[in-house]
Design an enzyme around this catalytic site. Sequence first.
Site, short mmCIF file in Angstrom:
data_model
loop_
_atom_site.label_atom_id
_atom_site.label_comp_id
_atom_site.label_asym_id
_atom_site.label_seq_id
_atom_site.Cartn_x
_atom_site.Cartn_y
_atom_site.Cartn_z
N GLN A 207 -21.98 20.88 9.66
CA GLN A 207 -21.63 19.51 10.02
C GLN A 207 -22.51 19.02 11.18
OE1 GLN A 207 -19.44 17.60 8.32
NE2 GLN A 207 -19.77 15.86 9.66
N LYS B 199 -13.30 16.37 3.82
CA LYS B 199 -13.99 17.25 2.87
C LYS B 199 -13.03 18.33 2.36
CE LYS B 199 -18.37 16.11 4.99
NZ LYS B 199 -19.41 16.38 5.98
N ASP C 29 -26.46 19.77 1.21
CA ASP C 29 -26.93 18.61 1.98
C ASP C 29 -28.38 18.24 1.64
OD1 ASP C 29 -25.12 17.36 3.74
OD2 ASP C 29 -25.16 19.08 5.10
N1 GUN Z 1 -22.57 14.23 9.46
C1 GUN Z 1 -22.44 12.97 8.98
N2 GUN Z 1 -22.81 12.93 7.69
C2 GUN Z 1 -23.18 14.18 7.34
C3 GUN Z 1 -23.65 14.77 6.12
O1 GUN Z 1 -23.83 14.12 5.08
N3 GUN Z 1 -23.94 16.09 6.18
C4 GUN Z 1 -23.76 16.82 7.31
N4 GUN Z 1 -24.07 18.11 7.27
N5 GUN Z 1 -23.33 16.31 8.45
C5 GUN Z 1 -23.04 14.99 8.45
#
Ligand code: GUN
Length: 287
Positions: free
Chosen positions: A102, A58, A125
């Site tokens: 996360q 990211k 998200d």
């Molecule tokens: N962990 C795995 N995929 C995601 C996601 O799309 N968002 C978040 N916040 N955590 C994750």
Amino acid sequence: MPNETSSATIIDGKARSEAVMNELAPRAKSLIERGVNPHLTVILVGDDPASRVYVKSKVKACQALGVRSTVATLPADTPESALLDKIDQLNNDDSVHAILVQLPLPEGFDERRIVQRVAPGKDVDVFHPLNAGKLLLGAPGFEPCTPKGIMALLDGIGYDPAGKNAVVVGRSNIVGKPITLMLLRRNATVTICHSRTPDLGAATRQADLLIAAVGKAGLITGDMIKPGAVVIDVGVNRVEGSKKLRGDVDFDSAVKVAGAITPVPGGVGPMTIAMLMLNTLEAAESC
Ligand code: GUN
């Protein structure tokens, strides 16, 4: 008609995500030119190795667009109240446009309480009930990154879900439920399957479009796929004793039956990150 020797089109998520990133670059540039420095903050609690890898990707994507990124790393034994305080602080920080906690969080945290603390305008998200509610109602707002990436992949191959039988395997808040709503909005007939579906294969064999998002390596085998179907594999499973990632779809048998299929890795994963960048820019644009 595909047969034993035919092979599906491989949907190249990496190439498509690069195209999206190229489209986003001028948007990021014009924000910066008008004095808005888009800024994503990721909160990483604990030291889950897979999460660390995802967070790194990211950050890398942000760097590629000149988007500012901050990773707030907190130890696994952080009190929940301190994590909530951190989110409040970021909510109130005007230089931060997007916040992502996360997942998974270490054991003991109330995940729902935490993700709902993120201000709706920064909730890239789409976990906040206000944003999830907008999605349900079809009102304008953020769309969650993975389902949005899937829709972009389908659009990229010119696949229109309207009138198609779509089968979603998995009912998570992060993929299964939102992709169902988004496919419904695009006029597909959608069936959701889950762990209590008695005959999974009977359901998946009806699918013109099959979305596998359960987190079970190789669950969907070629004999469970309708010949010519479009198969989207959201699974990212780490198999013990191997460094290789495996999807929810058994690729080798599925590729002989499907009309088109996403690989793992290189399918949905890179699209999720590109869509996170899109949501981050949208958050910054509307500030
Ligand atoms: N962990 C795995 N995929 C995601 C996601 O799309 N968002 C978040 N916040 N955590 C994750």
